[in-house]
Design an enzyme around this catalytic site. Structure first.
Site, PDB file in Angstrom:
ATOM      1  N   GLY A  88    -104.819 -23.962 -15.105  1.00 22.17           N
ATOM      2  CA  GLY A  88    -105.977 -24.791 -15.422  1.00 22.17           C
ATOM      3  C   GLY A  88    -105.604 -26.237 -15.611  1.00 22.17           C
ATOM      4  O   GLY A  88    -106.214 -26.947 -16.425  1.00 22.17           O
TER       5      GLY A  88
ATOM      6  N   TYR B 173    -113.875 -13.531 -26.461  1.00 20.71           N
ATOM      7  CA  TYR B 173    -112.960 -14.680 -26.407  1.00 20.71           C
ATOM      8  C   TYR B 173    -112.065 -14.733 -27.635  1.00 20.71           C
ATOM      9  O   TYR B 173    -110.844 -14.911 -27.519  1.00 20.71           O
ATOM     10  CB  TYR B 173    -113.785 -15.964 -26.286  1.00 20.71           C
ATOM     11  CG  TYR B 173    -112.999 -17.237 -26.344  1.00 20.71           C
ATOM     12  CD1 TYR B 173    -112.135 -17.608 -25.320  1.00 20.71           C
ATOM     13  CD2 TYR B 173    -113.130 -18.108 -27.432  1.00 20.71           C
ATOM     14  CE1 TYR B 173    -111.421 -18.800 -25.372  1.00 20.71           C
ATOM     15  CE2 TYR B 173    -112.434 -19.300 -27.489  1.00 20.71           C
ATOM     16  CZ  TYR B 173    -111.575 -19.641 -26.459  1.00 20.71           C
ATOM     17  OH  TYR B 173    -110.873 -20.817 -26.520  1.00 20.71           O
TER      18      TYR B 173
END
Length: 256
Positions: free
Chosen positions: A19, A160
Site C-alpha cells: 500500500g 478490522y
C-alpha cells in the site's frame, strides 16, 4: 519531511511497502527514498503518476508493482520481483489495510474472509515470504501496521479491530521465531491519521473534535507524522527492539 532524522544505515537498503502509493504508505515511500533506500511497493490502483512525482522530488524512482495483497501468490511474486530488482528485501513494511465500517449483525462470512485476507492474512504471508532473504542477508526489520482502534474497543468495524489485535499477536510470535536470525519484528499503531481517504469518508467536524479531546496533544495527525517512527524501527537505532508495539496517536492510548 525536511526535519526527518537521517539514518545512514538505511541508505541502499531494499525496502518493500504494501500500500505504498497512497495515504500513509505514500509518505513512507517518500521517507525511505529520502534516506537513500531502494523502495518497491505494491498498490492496487495505478501509481505511475506518484512514481513520477517521487522521482522528481527525491531523484530516485520507486518500483511500483500492481498487486492486490489479498492475492497471496501475487504478493509473494511482488516480493520476489522486488528482491530481483534491489537485492533481498531487508525492510518489510506491512501497511496496506482496509477499515471499511460495518455492523456486526450485517457481517457475512464472505465479508469477514475478505477483511481478514487484507488486514491480517496478507501480513503473515508477506512476513513468511520475506524471511529467508532477510536471514540470508544477515538480518532485517519487519514493521507491521496495526491500529489503536482495537485498544480503544472501537465500535463500527469489529472485523478490522479483530485483525488489528491479531497483528500484535503475530508480531510477538514472529519476533520470537525470527530473532535467532537477527530479523526484528515490531508493530506500529497509529491513531486517527487524516489521510485523504479518511477525510473523504469518515471525518466530520464533530467526530474529529471529539477525538482530539481524547488526545494529550490537541492536534490532528498527518501521514508524515508516522514516518519517523517507521524509519526508527527500520534502522539500527532500534537494533535491540523487537516484539514491541510503538504507538503514535497524540496520546489517546497511554501505555507503560
Amino acid at each position: 519531511m525536511s526535519d526527518t532524522a537521517i539514518y545512514p544505515d538505511l541508505k541502499g537498503q531494499s525496502v518493500f511497502i504494501t500500500g505504498g502509493g497512497s495515504g500513509i504508505g505514500a509518505s513512507l515511500t517518500e521517507g525511505f527514498l529520502r534516506q537513500g533506500a531502494q523502495v518497491a511497493f505494491v498498490q492496487r490502483s495505478d501509481s505511475t503518476a506518484f512514481c513520477d512525482e517521487m522521482e522528481k522530488e527525491t531523484g530516485s524512482r520507486p518500483l511500483f508493482i500492481p498487486c492486490d495483497v489479498s492475492d497471496i501468490p501475487a504478493l509473494k511474486g511482488a516480493l520476489d520481483t522486488a528482491s530481483k530488482a534491489h537485492g533481498p528485501v531487508t525492510v518489510l513494511v506491512n501497511n496496506a489495510a482496509n477499515d471499511q465500517r460495518h455492523e456486526t449483525l450485517e457481517v457475512t462470512e464472505e465479508f469477514w474472509d475478505w477483511s481478514q485476507a487484507i488486514n491480517l492474512k496478507s501480513y503473515f504471508f508477506a512476513c513468511q515470504a520475506a524471511f529467508e532473504g532477510m536471514r540470508d542477508a544477515g538480518g532485517g526489520s519487519i514493521i507491521n501496521f496495526t491500529s489503536i482502534s482495537y485498544m480503544m474497543g472501537g465500535a463500527g468495524y469489529p472485523a478490522y479491530t479483530t485483525a488489528n489485535s491479531g497483528i500484535n499477536g503475530l508480531t510477538r510470535s514472529l519476533a520470537r521465531e525470527f530473532g535467532p536470525d537477527k530479523v526484528r519484528v515490531n508493530a506500529l499503531a497509529p491513531g486517527w491519521v487524516l489521510t485523504q481517504k479518511q477525510i473523504d469518508m469518515w471525518v466530520t467536524p464533530e467526530g474529529l473534535a471529539g477525538h482530539l479531546d481524547k488526545q494529550c496533544l490537541n492536534a490532528s495527525l498527518a501521514p508524515e507524522d508516522i514516518v519517523g517512527g517507521v524509519l526508527f524501527l527500520a534502522s539500527k537505532s532500534s537494533k535491540m527492539m523487537t516484539g514491541q508495539a510503538l504507538v503514535i496517536d497524540g496520546g489517546v492510548v497511554v501505555t507503560g
